[in-house]
Design a protein around this motif. Structure first.
Motif, PDB file in Angstrom:
ATOM      1  N   MET A 159     -12.633  10.194 -11.626  1.00 53.79           N
ATOM      2  CA  MET A 159     -11.738   9.064 -11.678  1.00 53.79           C
ATOM      3  C   MET A 159     -11.889   8.424 -13.043  1.00 53.79           C
ATOM      4  SD  MET A 159     -12.258   5.666  -9.276  1.00 53.79           S
ATOM      5  CE  MET A 159     -12.779   6.708  -7.965  1.00 53.79           C
ATOM      6  N   SER A 160     -10.777   8.159 -13.677  1.00 52.85           N
ATOM      7  CA  SER A 160     -10.836   7.499 -14.974  1.00 52.85           C
ATOM      8  C   SER A 160      -9.777   6.414 -15.012  1.00 52.85           C
ATOM      9  CB  SER A 160     -10.607   8.512 -16.095  1.00 52.85           C
ATOM     10  OG  SER A 160     -10.822   7.895 -17.336  1.00 52.85           O
ATOM     11  N   ALA A 161     -10.182   5.229 -15.357  1.00 55.66           N
ATOM     12  CA  ALA A 161      -9.283   4.080 -15.322  1.00 55.66           C
ATOM     13  C   ALA A 161      -8.904   3.658 -16.738  1.00 55.66           C
ATOM     14  CB  ALA A 161      -9.973   2.924 -14.606  1.00 55.66           C
ATOM     15  N   ASP A 162      -7.726   3.031 -16.848  1.00 53.52           N
ATOM     16  CA  ASP A 162      -7.323   2.519 -18.147  1.00 53.52           C
ATOM     17  C   ASP A 162      -8.064   1.220 -18.447  1.00 53.52           C
ATOM     18  OD1 ASP A 162      -5.942   0.298 -17.016  1.00 53.52           O
ATOM     19  OD2 ASP A 162      -4.038   1.350 -17.012  1.00 53.52           O
ATOM     20  N   LYS A 163      -7.911   0.737 -19.685  1.00 51.35           N
ATOM     21  CA  LYS A 163      -8.681  -0.426 -20.135  1.00 51.35           C
ATOM     22  C   LYS A 163      -8.393  -1.667 -19.296  1.00 51.35           C
ATOM     23  CE  LYS A 163      -9.888  -3.121 -24.106  1.00 51.35           C
ATOM     24  NZ  LYS A 163      -9.585  -3.596 -25.415  1.00 51.35           N
ATOM     25  N   GLN A 164      -7.130  -1.915 -18.966  1.00 53.33           N
ATOM     26  CA  GLN A 164      -6.785  -3.100 -18.181  1.00 53.33           C
ATOM     27  C   GLN A 164      -7.430  -3.040 -16.789  1.00 53.33           C
ATOM     28  OE1 GLN A 164      -2.627  -3.701 -17.345  1.00 53.33           O
ATOM     29  NE2 GLN A 164      -2.950  -5.829 -16.758  1.00 53.33           N
ATOM     30  N   VAL A 165      -7.437  -1.869 -16.178  1.00 57.37           N
ATOM     31  CA  VAL A 165      -8.071  -1.710 -14.866  1.00 57.37           C
ATOM     32  C   VAL A 165      -9.568  -1.969 -14.989  1.00 57.37           C
ATOM     33  CG1 VAL A 165      -8.684  -0.023 -13.081  1.00 57.37           C
ATOM     34  CG2 VAL A 165      -6.316  -0.202 -13.863  1.00 57.37           C
ATOM     35  N   LEU A 214      -3.191   0.249  -8.623  1.00 63.59           N
ATOM     36  CA  LEU A 214      -3.979   1.310  -8.005  1.00 63.59           C
ATOM     37  C   LEU A 214      -3.448   1.708  -6.630  1.00 63.59           C
ATOM     38  CD1 LEU A 214      -7.556   0.022  -8.913  1.00 63.59           C
ATOM     39  CD2 LEU A 214      -6.176   1.714 -10.129  1.00 63.59           C
ATOM     40  N   GLU A 215      -3.794   2.918  -6.236  1.00 60.07           N
ATOM     41  CA  GLU A 215      -3.420   3.460  -4.932  1.00 60.07           C
ATOM     42  C   GLU A 215      -4.368   2.925  -3.854  1.00 60.07           C
ATOM     43  OE1 GLU A 215      -0.736   5.435  -4.438  1.00 60.07           O
ATOM     44  OE2 GLU A 215      -0.310   5.125  -6.574  1.00 60.07           O
ATOM     45  N   PRO A 216      -3.945   2.946  -2.589  1.00 63.40           N
ATOM     46  CA  PRO A 216      -4.810   2.446  -1.508  1.00 63.40           C
ATOM     47  C   PRO A 216      -6.206   3.069  -1.478  1.00 63.40           C
ATOM     48  CG  PRO A 216      -2.591   2.717  -0.682  1.00 63.40           C
ATOM     49  CD  PRO A 216      -2.604   3.286  -2.081  1.00 63.40           C
ATOM     50  N   ASP A 217      -6.322   4.366  -1.746  1.00 62.70           N
ATOM     51  CA  ASP A 217      -7.653   4.993  -1.752  1.00 62.70           C
ATOM     52  C   ASP A 217      -8.530   4.409  -2.859  1.00 62.70           C
ATOM     53  OD1 ASP A 217      -7.112   6.562   0.424  1.00 62.70           O
ATOM     54  OD2 ASP A 217      -6.797   8.411  -0.725  1.00 62.70           O
ATOM     55  N   GLN A 218      -7.938   4.104  -3.988  1.00 60.33           N
ATOM     56  CA  GLN A 218      -8.692   3.500  -5.080  1.00 60.33           C
ATOM     57  C   GLN A 218      -9.108   2.065  -4.723  1.00 60.33           C
ATOM     58  OE1 GLN A 218      -5.522   4.445  -7.908  1.00 60.33           O
ATOM     59  NE2 GLN A 218      -7.078   5.434  -9.195  1.00 60.33           N
ATOM     60  N   LEU A 219      -8.226   1.352  -4.039  1.00 56.90           N
ATOM     61  CA  LEU A 219      -8.574  -0.004  -3.599  1.00 56.90           C
ATOM     62  C   LEU A 219      -9.733   0.041  -2.603  1.00 56.90           C
ATOM     63  CD1 LEU A 219      -4.979  -1.496  -3.178  1.00 56.90           C
ATOM     64  CD2 LEU A 219      -6.540  -1.782  -5.120  1.00 56.90           C
ATOM     65  N   ARG A 220      -9.732   1.043  -1.742  1.00 62.01           N
ATOM     66  CA  ARG A 220     -10.853   1.209  -0.802  1.00 62.01           C
ATOM     67  C   ARG A 220     -12.164   1.509  -1.552  1.00 62.01           C
ATOM     68  NH1 ARG A 220      -6.709   3.844   1.739  1.00 62.01           N
ATOM     69  NH2 ARG A 220      -5.895   2.755   3.560  1.00 62.01           N
ATOM     70  N   ASP A 279     -11.996 -11.200   2.218  1.00 59.30           N
ATOM     71  CA  ASP A 279     -10.846 -11.809   1.517  1.00 59.30           C
ATOM     72  C   ASP A 279     -10.184 -10.812   0.580  1.00 59.30           C
ATOM     73  OD1 ASP A 279     -11.445 -14.187   2.849  1.00 59.30           O
ATOM     74  OD2 ASP A 279     -12.398 -15.128   1.096  1.00 59.30           O
ATOM     75  N   THR A 280     -10.994 -10.028  -0.113  1.00 52.47           N
ATOM     76  CA  THR A 280     -10.451  -9.022  -1.034  1.00 52.47           C
ATOM     77  C   THR A 280      -9.712  -7.932  -0.269  1.00 52.47           C
ATOM     78  OG1 THR A 280     -12.256  -9.478  -2.595  1.00 52.47           O
ATOM     79  CG2 THR A 280     -11.039  -7.426  -2.913  1.00 52.47           C
ATOM     80  N   THR A 281     -10.251  -7.540   0.874  1.00 58.85           N
ATOM     81  CA  THR A 281      -9.582  -6.550   1.727  1.00 58.85           C
ATOM     82  C   THR A 281      -8.191  -7.060   2.111  1.00 58.85           C
ATOM     83  OG1 THR A 281     -11.701  -5.764   2.574  1.00 58.85           O
ATOM     84  CG2 THR A 281      -9.750  -5.221   3.879  1.00 58.85           C
ATOM     85  N   ARG A 282      -8.121  -8.305   2.533  1.00 59.33           N
ATOM     86  CA  ARG A 282      -6.815  -8.909   2.896  1.00 59.33           C
ATOM     87  C   ARG A 282      -5.887  -8.970   1.694  1.00 59.33           C
ATOM     88  NH1 ARG A 282      -9.996 -11.752   6.262  1.00 59.33           N
ATOM     89  NH2 ARG A 282     -10.343 -13.502   4.858  1.00 59.33           N
ATOM     90  N   SER A 283      -6.421  -9.366   0.564  1.00 61.35           N
ATOM     91  CA  SER A 283      -5.605  -9.447  -0.664  1.00 61.35           C
ATOM     92  C   SER A 283      -5.028  -8.092  -1.045  1.00 61.35           C
ATOM     93  CB  SER A 283      -6.429  -9.993  -1.828  1.00 61.35           C
ATOM     94  OG  SER A 283      -6.786 -11.323  -1.607  1.00 61.35           O
ATOM     95  N   PHE A 284      -5.799  -7.044  -0.791  1.00 61.53           N
ATOM     96  CA  PHE A 284      -5.339  -5.685  -1.072  1.00 61.53           C
ATOM     97  C   PHE A 284      -4.355  -5.181  -0.025  1.00 61.53           C
ATOM     98  CE2 PHE A 284      -9.355  -4.251  -3.609  1.00 61.53           C
ATOM     99  CZ  PHE A 284      -8.857  -4.855  -4.759  1.00 61.53           C
ATOM    100  N   GLY A 285      -4.212  -5.904   1.064  1.00 64.76           N
ATOM    101  CA  GLY A 285      -3.314  -5.473   2.136  1.00 64.76           C
ATOM    102  C   GLY A 285      -3.872  -4.319   2.938  1.00 64.76           C
ATOM    103  N   LEU A 286      -5.186  -4.228   3.008  1.00 65.13           N
ATOM    104  CA  LEU A 286      -5.829  -3.110   3.741  1.00 65.13           C
ATOM    105  C   LEU A 286      -6.424  -3.601   5.046  1.00 65.13           C
ATOM    106  CD1 LEU A 286      -7.631  -1.423   0.717  1.00 65.13           C
ATOM    107  CD2 LEU A 286      -5.494  -0.747   1.770  1.00 65.13           C
TER     108      LEU A 286
END
Length: 121
Positions: free
Chosen positions: A1-7, A82-88, A114-121
């Motif tokens: 997994m490689s993320a961009d600078k903003q992520v 990010l995708e849901p799997d990445q949010l998890r 709270d973060t889980t809810r914010s992510f909609g998961l």
């Protein structure tokens, strides 16, 4: 997994806010776990680059008037990119950072919920 600078910047801010704001202490174990989790998102990044990212993030965090509001902004930015799997994965990272010092506080559990809810998961 490689993320961009903003992520990576958003992740660093979220992880740092989580590690410090939930109990007022960022232990050495938590900081190492935080850095390890960031490295997993950018495996090709030099250790010095991760260190610089963390120094910049600490300065941003210290300068933030409302640290939790700043973290919410990072959460929203991540959710938009990010995708849901990445949010998890982020949620699992938060759990690992929380457990790094051997104790998961009620505040840490609430932040993750709270973060889980914010992510909609």
């Amino acid at each position: 997994m490689s993320a961009d600078k903003q992520v990576l910047e958003s992740l660093a801010l979220l992880y740092l806010t989580f590690g410090h704001s939930t109990d007022g202490i960022l232990s050495g174990e938590e900081m190492r776990a935080l850095a390890d989790k960031l490295r997993a998102w950018a495996p090709d990044a030099a250790l010095g680059d991760i260190g610089e990212l963390l120094k910049t993030t600490v300065a941003t965090y210290k300068g933030a008037e409302d640290k939790l509001l700043t973290a919410r902004g990072a959460t929203e930015a991540l959710q938009g990119k990010l995708e849901p799997d990445q949010l998890r994965t982020i949620l699992a990272d938060l759990e690992a950072i929380a457990a790094a010092d051997g104790h998961v506080s009620a505040e840490e559990k609430q932040f993750i919920a709270d973060t889980t809810r914010s992510f909609g998961l």
